[in-house]
Structure formats: structure tokens, C-alpha cells
Design a protein around this motif. Structure first.
Motif, PDB file in Angstrom:
ATOM      1  N   PHE A 469       0.990  -1.484  -0.039  1.00  0.00           N
ATOM      2  CA  PHE A 469      -0.013   0.065   0.147  1.00  0.00           C
ATOM      3  C   PHE A 469       0.415   1.323  -0.142  1.00  0.00           C
ATOM      4  O   PHE A 469       0.713   2.584  -0.402  1.00  0.00           O
ATOM      5  CB  PHE A 469      -0.574   0.278   1.053  1.00  0.00           C
ATOM      6  N   ARG A 476       1.583   7.379  -6.426  1.00  0.00           N
ATOM      7  CA  ARG A 476       0.216   8.704  -6.389  1.00  0.00           C
ATOM      8  C   ARG A 476       0.683   9.755  -6.192  1.00  0.00           C
ATOM      9  O   ARG A 476      -0.103  10.686  -6.973  1.00  0.00           O
ATOM     10  CB  ARG A 476      -1.313   7.746  -5.788  1.00  0.00           C
ATOM     11  N   GLU A 752      -6.074  13.784   5.430  1.00  0.00           N
ATOM     12  CA  GLU A 752      -6.140  12.241   5.096  1.00  0.00           C
ATOM     13  C   GLU A 752      -4.832  11.454   5.164  1.00  0.00           C
ATOM     14  O   GLU A 752      -5.464  10.723   5.610  1.00  0.00           O
ATOM     15  CB  GLU A 752      -4.961  12.455   3.264  1.00  0.00           C
ATOM     16  N   LEU A 755      -7.081  10.375   8.473  1.00  0.00           N
ATOM     17  CA  LEU A 755      -8.196   9.572   7.934  1.00  0.00           C
ATOM     18  C   LEU A 755      -8.024   8.098   7.563  1.00  0.00           C
ATOM     19  O   LEU A 755      -8.264   7.158   7.908  1.00  0.00           O
ATOM     20  CB  LEU A 755      -8.430  10.029   6.569  1.00  0.00           C
ATOM     21  N   LEU A 759      -8.923   4.529   9.299  1.00  0.00           N
ATOM     22  CA  LEU A 759      -9.602   3.236   8.555  1.00  0.00           C
ATOM     23  C   LEU A 759      -7.925   2.188   9.027  1.00  0.00           C
ATOM     24  O   LEU A 759      -8.275   1.103   8.160  1.00  0.00           O
ATOM     25  CB  LEU A 759      -9.722   3.548   7.201  1.00  0.00           C
TER      26      LEU A 759
ATOM     27  N   MET B 114     -10.657   9.658   0.105  1.00  0.00           N
ATOM     28  CA  MET B 114      -9.260  10.177  -0.318  1.00  0.00           C
ATOM     29  C   MET B 114      -9.681  10.869  -2.086  1.00  0.00           C
ATOM     30  O   MET B 114      -9.623   9.841  -2.954  1.00  0.00           O
ATOM     31  CB  MET B 114      -7.927   8.373  -0.640  1.00  0.00           C
ATOM     32  N   LEU B 117      -7.729   8.950  -5.140  1.00  0.00           N
ATOM     33  CA  LEU B 117      -8.161   7.657  -5.221  1.00  0.00           C
ATOM     34  C   LEU B 117      -9.931   7.650  -5.998  1.00  0.00           C
ATOM     35  O   LEU B 117     -10.643   8.739  -5.872  1.00  0.00           O
ATOM     36  CB  LEU B 117      -8.402   6.778  -4.202  1.00  0.00           C
ATOM     37  N   GLU B 121     -11.682   2.850  -5.716  1.00  0.00           N
ATOM     38  CA  GLU B 121     -10.685   2.467  -4.557  1.00  0.00           C
ATOM     39  C   GLU B 121     -10.720   3.163  -3.316  1.00  0.00           C
ATOM     40  O   GLU B 121      -9.862   2.363  -2.437  1.00  0.00           O
ATOM     41  CB  GLU B 121      -9.115   3.558  -5.744  1.00  0.00           C
ATOM     42  N   LEU B 125      -9.838  -0.138  -0.095  1.00  0.00           N
ATOM     43  CA  LEU B 125      -8.990   1.180   1.068  1.00  0.00           C
ATOM     44  C   LEU B 125      -8.850  -0.121   2.271  1.00  0.00           C
ATOM     45  O   LEU B 125      -7.871   0.017   1.943  1.00  0.00           O
ATOM     46  CB  LEU B 125      -8.953   2.875   0.772  1.00  0.00           C
TER      47      LEU B 125
END
Lengths: 852, 240
Positions: A469, A476, A752, A755, A759, B114, B117, B121, B125
Motif C-alpha cells: 500500500f 500516486r 488524509e 483518515l 481506517l 481520499m 483515489l 479504490e 482501501l
């Protein structure tokens, strides 16, 4: 625009100082470097000029014979010429004071009875210049007057003695008295002494010769000069005292320009950071811009608003830079003065000459740089639609679309650079090539958005396989955050490119010089006065020493060397006489074409000349062509037998056989010799013999071939030390950029990252993600920088050096600079990402995710 | 009407479910400058396995803080939170990470997708974070998109879809790892009534299908009607 609105950029700067701080600091650093170098160069030249003016005094015109000395019988003739009001003969030479410290001093041989109108020497009578001492000064060898600063430095009083190397001989000099000049101005930091002209002529073996005649004239200077030229014999030049300083200025023009360009590098890199800072500001304040436009602000006013923000950073950074630069100037002065002394002429400068113009220039340059950097984002801001609901993501998409156009533009810019590389400026500074250098860096910088986007996409899959990941997201972010990363990557790539280019150029140059030394500097031992001194052209080997050497059975051949500097067309060149028969036998010149032995033998037999490559390039002369050389015997038309590579500082030179030289110059003096031994194994024995025999009596230096080679390379390395320092500053600025880019990036991604933690991403995954991105960004910087640097290196080596100095430098790109730079950049890039990532992972996930 | 529906649901669950979450004397204190703010004061609460609990109260009463401590996003100042009998305060960082990843799904008011993404995606995640191969994770995400009627938006970025669609994607993301517990913090706060209603119905449906335990913070009374139990909070305390 209403001045009131300018408080907006002030407020933003005040509320978010950290965001602007980097841009301001980078401009400050760039300005400081530029200013310190400018001040140092200026101060060094000003010191030299002040010294020249101090020696010149009230002299209006000067008679001299370039490349040789004047016959003193000219003096009575000159005095009777109508324009001449007064004439003062002078003999001038550099001596080396020996003692606890060895240093150079200027010795003037003067006629004290005629000096009065020209130079006011205030003899310090309190220290005892009485009639008896004055008579000794006039009649006895070795008596001198010391300037007050020199006397203080040596702690000498009248009657004391000291040792100095005068010409090639060590002499004991006695102090007759001390003096001050009007205005207390001295050359060489006060190291000035006077000797009676006649005594000086004797001690220097220059009986009947003068270096120049200083004149005071009636009426208009230009008219007087013209009349003198008409009346005087050919070979006697009418000039002004300031010409020497002008000559020095011209001599070092290329050096100063190179230094100025290098010192501006940090400022150039800082421009990228200003661009980024203003761009980020525009992105963050899109809603504000929309609101302002809704309230009636025009596009032009919006643009001015953001330009003023950039200008404010530039103004503040510039001011800070002026303070820093002033502080750094002293250190820079030492290096510059040392370089000039090694390469050109002795320059002693201990103080910075504070010239307001230089400060203003530096500050305006900083301001101009920031305005140039702010223009594009400010224009972008002015185009914001009134009702725009602007997402950062839309900006990123826009940048992705623009990435391809940017790359095409980069290609166009590189093509323009190619055109510039082939243009010649006529003579002097290769301006088109310098512009081409800038365009190369700009062209590669324009590739950054596309390559960042492409690299992120290309490596996403393999990164995912390798790092999971973290690898995927890191890639990205690299391709999806162009508005943040592209400029920083470009800045670092630019700095790296410059470093690689300059290191590659210096490395190639050094290798070429090493090869040249091996091939060209033949001879087992070099012997003469001050071989490495830039003032060695008026120092000669004593005739008795030459006679003794000629009789030494260990010496198979003796190569005689004589050198003068004289004006040729719009420059100064060296004319060198050498023993061509010895050269033909032993080699020692690296010719562009043709056989060495044959060419030299031909030159000797047919009274032809050999010219250096710089001479051939600068004056457009080729093998077989003719040139007319001014000599004391009149202009001589000579054919060029060959062109050879030469890397001496004042490289434009004409060589002829020593016999021919002596015929034209009508003197038998020799500056130095090269000894070729029957048995090379006796080198050390002969060296020791020379040192023991002559060291106590003469200022003569005996060097083995190895010592000479090492000495040449040492001067080479010292010359470029300043360049390396300037490169280091540029890298520092760029690294600041990378570090702060990632700090800002992480701060903006706080939500982010929180987050992701919410998650279920582990700290390792988040850290890995940031490190992959920062590592890739650094790697991309390196790739672009290495490419740009390699192309730029070729430009520097094959074009700029060739056009500016006439040198052919062999391209020698060592892999060391590439892998060392890669390691450095990767380490810095990873560190730049690690700290912000660690900060972001401090346990306050919920605070960040709390709804507003 | 709302109260009747709530009472009916409560009646259907006549046998008390074994508690999934137990809060014992939970207090959370913040320091703001020189002042101490007690966001939670001595909260005691049992949340049954499969129960749908709505937490209501005025702004600043501690609702979101309650959610955050249950979700392991914040630690407590005093008291204990037991998840399946295990004390969260004794969890290591790694255990907490796994807890958030595998046992808890969170839906936020402002969606928090996000931006880099795509929708599919984003949904995948949590599976990818768990280590599921990406292809498999994406396939699973697509099946969840089908369930929330977002298959047609799979390749869009968050800023290209509507608020309701973003929230549905957020719900799918929250549930893809089949957590035991779904926490929703004002899930309809940024939605219009139509989309809000759609999201709430989705909640209720998935809660039944997946036998989820749901704790939802909300201002809206209409949202509360979907819950089995409504808890009111004031000044960091549960009202009786």
C-alpha cells in the motif's frame, strides 16, 4: 490600485509567516551570495586601482614600451618636447620581503629630485631623515625608504636592515627613512618602498633602462598625447596611468563574469521557491479571490495583489540578504584576492569597499527575480472565475493536462539553447552561450510535471509489489500532487544540474591540464625566479648562474625561456622566446596537428612562430597564416608554423626561437631555464645542489617536473575552491525547498493521513508512503539534474570555455560525481520526508478528523 | 410517529443482546489554554451486539467524542471501554490499528474520501490496508458498489460525484472489512433530505443484512427514527 488593498498581502504574510519564510530565506541567501561576491570582486579591483592611483599620483600621461623597457636616453629628449611640463623616470618591480613572514612589496626606483610634482612623499622627518641618511639613500646600494605601513608591519626604524629578494638575488636592504603618501593611499596594502633610480638600476641589472616615464603636460591631454605620439620613436606607447587598472579590469573580466553567474545560481534556484510559494498562496486563496472579484476587483488588481506578495517576499529577502552578504563579503574577498593573485597579478585587499551601487544592484536583482517568479502564478490568479468552486484536485487535473504542453515547451527551449550554443558574440564574453546555459536548465525544468506524473504512474505497480500500500500511494501522490512537488523537484534538479555540470567541467579541465602537463612540460628540473609568480616576467636569472649551469656536466641540455607581455590588437598577449632546438629534441608542446619535432624544427629554421590555441581561437589565426607582431625593433611579419594546446592563465601567446626573440628585443636576458639531465636518476642530486648553491644568495626556485606539475594543479584547485563553495549554497537552497515542500505537503495532507490511520493504516505504512514519495521526488530530481548537468557540462566544455578562453578541454565525465550526487540526494530526500511524516503521525487523529 | 417506530423496534428485540461495547465510568477531559473541558463525564453505557443506537444532543455535548473513544480514535482520561470484553485502553498501538481496521467502520459527516483515489479504490482501501491483494480488494469493492448502487461511478474521483454518492461510497468503504461496529458521525449532516433519506435507509438495510452494531451521532430526529434506541447527551453526560 488602492494602497489600502496592499494590506492583504501584508496580513497574509503576518498570519502565515512560516509559509513565506522559506521563499524569503532562499532569496536572502541568494542575494547574500551574489552581493558578497560582487563586493569582493569590486573591492579587489578597487584596491588594485587605488594602488595604481597611489603610485601614479598626479601623473597625467605615461610613456612605456610594452614588452620591454625604455632606454633612459629617451628622457632628455622627452623633456624637451613642447607638450611636456615635467618628466619623472621610474623603475618598478616586485620584491619579496623575507622574515617571519614572506610577502610581496612594490619597489619603485625614482629620481627623488623630480618626484615632487608627481608624487607627494611626506617623509617622516621625526624619524630621522637627515642629510647624511639622504646621501646614503642616493649613493649607496641597498638603501630604501619604507612606507609607514610597511615599516610598522616589519617593525623597522631608520638604520635597521632586512632581507629581501630583489630580482633573483637576496639582498640586505637598509632603511633610510619612512614616508606617507598623500591621502595615505598605497598599493598592496601599504607594502611600498622607494630606492634611488640609479641604485635600483644597478641592483636589478637594468642599467640604462626605465620601466616608464611619467609626464605632466601643458594644456589638453588628448592634444599632448597626439603630439607625443608623433614625436616619439615607434614602440613607445603613450598611455594614462589608469590604463594599468583598465588592463587589469579587462584581464579579469571573464573571471568576474563567471563568478557573477555562479553567484547568481542560488538566487536562480530561490526563484523556483518563490514561484511555488506564490502558487500555493493562489491555490489556498481561491475562494478569497472569487469573493474579491465578486466585490468588484479587476483582474489587473488581482494580479497586482499577488505580484505585490511576491515582491514583498523579495524585498524582505533582499534586505536580509544585504545584511548577510555584507557579513560574508570579507571571507569572499580573501578567496577572490588569492585567485586574482594566482591567476593574474598580485592583489592585496583586506577591506571591503562599500559601494552603495552594488548594494542597490543586489537588492534590485532580488526584487526582479521574485517578480519574475511571481508573474505566472499571479497571472493565473487573475484568471480565476468569479464563481469558481475550486478544488485542489481540479488544479491538479489542470496541471496534468498542462504537463504535456510544458514538456513540448521544454523541447522548444532546448532547441533554442542549441541555437545559442552555435552563435558567437563576436569577441569577448560568449553571451549567446551563457543564455543557452540558462535555457538548458529551464528546458529540463519544464519536463518536470510530465516526468513526475509519468514516473508515478510507471512505478505504481512495481512499488505496490515491493512496498504494498505504501508504495502504491507514494507513487500516486507523486503524480497526483504536481502543484506541490513539480516546482521543488525542478528547483533541486536545477541545482543538481549546475553542480554536476560544473564538477564535470572542472574534472574534465583538470584531466586535460594533467595530460597537458605530462605531454608539454618537458624537462627534469625547472629553475628560475618565482616560477609560479604572476610577476615573474621582469625577474631574470643572473648571468653568472646561467654560465655555471652551462658548465655543469650533468646537464645535457638547457632550455632558455624568456617572456614578455605586450598589447596585440585589443588585448594583451605573451611573447615567449625558447630554445627551439632543445624543444625539437625533447618535445614539450602538444600540437593540434602535425609532427612536433618537425614543426618546431621548421619554425626554428625558417624564423616562423608557434602560437597557442587560445591565441589562434581569439585572433582567428590558423597554421600557415601570417601575423604582424609589434616588437621593439618594429612590427615583424611572421608566419605561423603550428598551433599547440596551452592552458596557462594568460593563454594567448606567440612563441619563437630564443635567438629570434633576442634579435627583436635586443637583450640577452633569460627568465628561467629547464634542465635536461644526462641521467634522470641524478635529478634529486642536482636539485639539492641548486638549492644549496643558490638559495642563500638568490631568490631562485628549483622544481622537479613532479613539483611543477603538482604546483600547477594546486593553483588550479585553489582557483575553483570558490566555485565549489557557490555550488554548495545553491544545493543548500534547493534542499531547503525539498524539505519545506514535504513539510507543507504533509501539513496539507494531515486530514488524509489521519483518515488513513482511522481506517487502520499502520504508522509504518504511512511513513513508507511518504518516504516512497519523497524518495521518488528526489530520484526524479537527480535524473533530470544529471541529464541537464551532462548537457550543460558539454556546453561549458565545448562552447563557453572555447569561446571565452580559447581552450580545448577534453570531455571526461567521471562516474563519481553521478553516484555521489545520487546518494546525497536520496539521503536528503528521504530525510526531508521522514521528519514531516513522523510529525504527522503524532496521536491526534480525532482532532484532525473533527468536523468543522 | 417516530417514537412509535422506535418503541416497536425496541419491543422486537425483547431479549437483551450481549453487549458488544461496554463503557464504564468513561471520562474525557481536554485542556484549552488554562481551562479544563470535560467532554465526557462518567459515562456508563452498554451497546448490544447488533443494536442500532442513535446519540442525540446539542452541539458540543460530547456526542462526537463518545464516538471517537468507542472507535479507538481517542483515549479516555478515566474509565474503561470494553470491546467484546477487552479493555481498549490496554491495547497496544498495533492492536488499536487492527481494531480500527477490522472491527470498526466509520462514516463521517464530510465523507472524507481520499481525493487521489477513484470511488472503487476508496472503497477497496481498507482491504488493501489489511494486505488483501489489490485485484481481489477491487473486486470486493465492486460488489459493495453494487450494493450501494454506485457501480456506474467506480472510476470517478470524489470531487466528480454528488454528496449523496460520496456518502454511499463512504458507507461501502466502512463496511468492506465486515466490521462488528459501524460508527457514523452526522452522516446526513451535509446532505439534502432526499440523499439523507437514501443514506439512512441504506444504513438500516445493511445493518439488518450484516447484523451490524451501529452507533450514529445525529441532530436529525428523522435519522433517530431508524435506531433501536436513542440516547440523549448533555454536557458530556447521558441523560436518563
Amino acid at each position: 490600485m488602492k494602497i489600502w488593498l496592499l494590506r492583504l498581502p501584508f496580513r497574509h504574510l503576518k498570519e502565515h509567516p512560516g509559509r513565506s519564510l522559506l521563499g524569503i530565506l532562499s532569496i536572502a541567501l541568494g542575494t547574500a551570495v551574489y552581493l558578497s561576491i560582487a563586493l569582493a570582486s569590486h573591492s579587489a579591483l578597487q584596491s588594485f586601482r587605488a594602488g595604481v592611483n597611489a603610485v601614479a599620483g598626479k601623473t597625467q600621461l605615461r610613456l612605456q614600451s610594452p614588452g620591454t623597457s625604455l632606454d633612459e636616453t629617451l628622457l632628455p629628449t622627452v623633456r624637451q618636447l613642447p607638450p611636456v611640463r615635467a618628466a619623472a623616470p621610474v623603475l618598478e618591480t616586485m620584491v619579496e620581503i623575507r622574515g617571519q613572514e614572506n610577502f610581496s612589496a612594490l619597489l619603485l626606483g625614482v629620481d627623488p629630485f623630480v618626484e615632487g610634482p608627481f608624487r607627494e612623499y611626506r617623509f617622516l622627518t621625526a624619524t630621522g631623515l637627515d642629510q647624511e641618511t639622504f646621501l646614503k639613500f642616493l649613493t649607496q646600494p641597498g638603501w630604501v625608504m619604507l612606507s609607514a605601513p610597511l615599516a610598522a608591519r616589519l617593525k623597522l626604524a631608520p638604520g635597521d636592515t632586512f632581507t629581501a629578494a630583489v630580482g633573483a638575488r637576496l639582498q640586505t636592504l637598509a632603511v633610510a627613512g619612512t614616508f606617507r603618501t598623500a591621502g595615505d593611499l598605497y598599493p598592496l596594502d601599504g607594502a611600498l618602498m622607494l630606492m634611488d633610480l640609479g641604485q635600483a638600476q644597478e641592483i636589478l641589472d637594468r642599467i640604462g633602462r626605465l620601466d616608464y616615464l611619467d609626464l605632466l603636460v601643458h594644456g589638453d591631454l588628448a592634444t599632448a598625447a597626439r603630439q607625443l605620439r608623433e614625436a616619439l620613436p615607434p614602440g613607445v606607447e603613450v598611455t594614462t596611468p589608469g590604463a594599468q587598472a583598465e588592463y587589469m579590469q579587462g584581464l579579469v573580466a571573464a573571471y568576474r563574469l563567471n563568478l557573477a553567474v555562479l553567484s547568481a545560481i542560488a538566487l536562480f534556484v530561490g526563484m523556483f521557491l518563490i514561484y511555488q510559494s506564490v502558487t500555493l498562496s493562489v491555490v489556498r486563496r481561491r475562494r478569497e479571490i472569487g469573493l474579491l472579484r465578486t466585490l468588484g476587483m479587476t483582474r489587473g488588481q488581482v494580479m497586482l495583489l499577488f505580484l505585490s506578495e511576491g515582491a514583498l517576499s523579495g524585498a524582505l529577502g533582499g534586505l536580509l540578504g544585504l545584511v548577510l552578504g555584507g557579513a560574508m563579503a570579507q571571507a569572499a574577498l580573501q578567496m577572490v584576492a588569492q585567485n586574482l593573485t594566482s591567476l593574474y597579478q598580485p592583489v592585496s585587499a583586506r577591506e571591503i569597499w562599500l559601494e552603495g551601487q552594488v548594494f542597490v544592484q543586489a537588492w534590485l536583482l532580488a526584487l526582479a527575480a521574485t517578480l519574475a517568479a511571481s508573474y505566472i502564478p499571479a497571472r493565473e490568479a487573475s484568471r480565476t472565475r468569479v464563481r469558481a468552486v475550486w478544488y485542489k484536485e481540479e488544479l491538479e487535473e489542470k496541471l496534468e493536462k498542462w504537463a504535456a504542453s510544458s514538456a513540448y515547451l521544454g523541447l522548444l527551449v532546448l532547441a533554442l539553447a542549441g541555437v545559442g550554443a552555435f552563435l558567437k558574440s563576436g569577441h569577448g564574453i560568449p553571451w549567446p552561450a551563457f543564455v543557452a546555459a540558462f535555457l538548458i536548465l529551464l528546458g529540463f525544468a519544464l519536463f518536470t510535471p510530465l516526468t513526475a506524473w509519468w514516473l508515478g504512474r510507471l512505478l505504481a505497480a512495481p512499488s505496490r509489489r515491493l512496498f504494498g500500500f505504501a508504495g502504491d500511494m507514494g507513487c500516486r501522490y507523486l503524480s497526483g500532487s504536481l502543484s506541490r512537488t513539480a516546482v521543488s523537484i525542478a528547483a533541486l534538479a536545477t541545482a543538481l544540474g549546475l553542480v554536476i555540470a560544473v564538477v564535470a567541467m572542472i574534472g574534465s579541465f583538470r584531466q586535460t591540464v594533467e595530460n597537458w602537463v605530462q605531454k608539454s612540460i618537458s624537462g627534469d628540473i625547472f629553475f628560475g625566479p618565482a616560477v609560479f609568480s604572476t610577476s615573474s616576467y621582469d625577474q631574470f636569472l643572473p648571468p653568472e648562474v646561467l654560465r655555471e649551469l652551462a658548465q655543469d656536466p650533468r646537464i645535457a641540455d638547457l632550455y632558455h625561456y624568456r617572456c614578455v607581455r605586450l598589447p596585440f590588437r585589443d588585448r594583451y598577449i605573451l611573447v615567449i622566446g625558447g630554445s627551439f632546438d632543445v624543444l625539437a629534441r625533447h618535445g614539450g608542446l602538444w600540437f593540434r596537428q602535425g609532427d612536433q619535432e618537425e614543426t618546431v624544427a621548421q619554425a626554428r629554421a625558417q624564423d616562423r612562430v608557434l602560437v597557442t590555441e587560445p591565441f589562434a581561437e581569439i585572433f582567428g589565426v590558423r597554421e600557415g597564416e601570417w601575423l604582424t607582431l609589434p616588437t621593439p625593433s618594429g612590427p615583424q611579419r611572421l608566419q605561423v608554423a603550428g598551433v599547440f594546446y596551452d592552458y596557462r592563465t594568460d593563454g594567448a601567446a606567440v612563441w619563437m626561437d630564443i635567438k629570434l626573440f633576442q634579435k627583436f628585443w635586443q637583450d640577452q636576458k633569460i627568465n628561467a631555464v629547464r634542465l635536461f639531465l644526462h641521467n634522470k636518476g641524478q635529478r634529486h642530486e642536482v636539485l639539492s645542489h641548486l638549492q644549496q648553491t643558490y638559495q642563500s644568495r638568490y631568490r631562485l626556485v628549483a622544481l622537479s617536473h613532479e613539483d611543477l606539475k603538482n604546483g600547477i594543479l594546486r593553483i588550479f584547485d585553489e582557483t575553483f575552491a570558490l566555485t565549489y563553495a557557490l555550488e554548495g549554497v545553491a544545493i543548500l537552497v534547493a534542499v531547503f525547498g525539498i524539505i519545506t515542500t514535504f513539510l507543507v505537503l504533509i501539513m496539507e495532507r494531515e486530514r488524509e493521513l489521519a483518515l488513513l490511520q482511522a481506517l487502520g493504516a499502520s504508522r509504518g505504512q504511512i511513513m513508507g508512503m511518504v518516504l516512497v514519495e519523497s524518495g521518488l521526488a528526489s530520484f526524479l530530481s537527480y535524473l533530470l539534474g544529471a541529464l541537464a548537468g551532462s548537457v550543460l557540462a558539454l556546453l561549458l566544455i565545448l562552447v563557453i570555455n572555447k569561446q571565452a578562453f580559447g581552450w580545448t578541454i577534453q570531455v571526461c565525465l567521471s562516474p563519481d560525481v553521478y553516484w555521489q550526487t545520487l546518494l546525497l540526494v536520496l539521503a536528503l530526500g528521504l530525510a526531508a520526508g521522514a521528519y514531516p511524516a513522523w510529525r504527522a503521525m503524532q496521536p491526534h487523529v480525532a482532532t484532525i478528523l473533527k468536523e468543522e | 410517529m417516530i417514537q412509535v417506530q422506535t418503541a416497536l423496534r425496541a419491543a422486537q428485540k425483547s431479549a437483551p443482546a450481549s453487549p458488544l461495547i461496554v463503557l464504564q465510568g468513561v471520562t474525557k477531559t481536554y485542556r484549552q489554554g488554562s481551562e479544563e473541558v470535560k467532554a465526557l463525564q462518567n459515562v456508563a453505557l452498554d451497546i448490544g451486539d447488533g443494536e442500532f443506537v442513535a446519540v442525540t444532543g446539542k452541539s458540543g455535548c460530547g456526542k462526537s467524542t463518545l464516538l471517537h473513544v468507542i472507535g479507538g480514535l481517542e483515549s479516555v482520561s478515566a474509565g474503561r471501554i470494553l470491546f467484546q470484553g477487552r479493555d481498549l485502553s490496554r491495547f497496544s498501538e498495533e492492536q488499536l490499528t487492527r481494531y480500527r481496521r477490522d472491527q470498526v467502520g466509520i462514516v463521517f459527516q464530510s465523507f472524507n474520501l481520499m481525493p487521489l483515489l477513484t470511488i472503487v479504490e476508496n472503497v477497496a482501501l481498507p482491504q488493501i490496508l489489511r494486505g488483501t491483494p489489490s485485484q481481489e480488494a477491487l473486486q470486493l469493492a465492486e460488489s459493495w458498489l453494487d450494493r450501494v448502487n454506485l457501480r456506474h461511478r467506480r472510476d470517478h474521483k470524489p470531487h466528480q460525484v454528488s454528496g449523496g454518492e460520496m456518502q454511499r461510497a463512504a458507507v461501502a468503504r466502512a463496511l468492506i472489512n465486515r466490521p462488528a461496529l459501524l460508527l457514523a458521525d452526522e452522516p446526513t449532516g451535509n446532505l439534502d433530505s432526499t440523499h439523507a433519506s437514501q443514506v439512512l435507509q441504506l444504513f438500516a438495510e445493511l445493518q439488518r443484512q450484516e447484523h451490524l452494531t451501529v452507533v450514529m451521532v445525529t441532530h436529525a430526529l428523522e435519522a433517530a427514527q431508524y435506531a433501536d434506541r436513542v440516547i440523549k447527551m448533555q454536557d458530556g453526560r447521558l441523560l436518563p
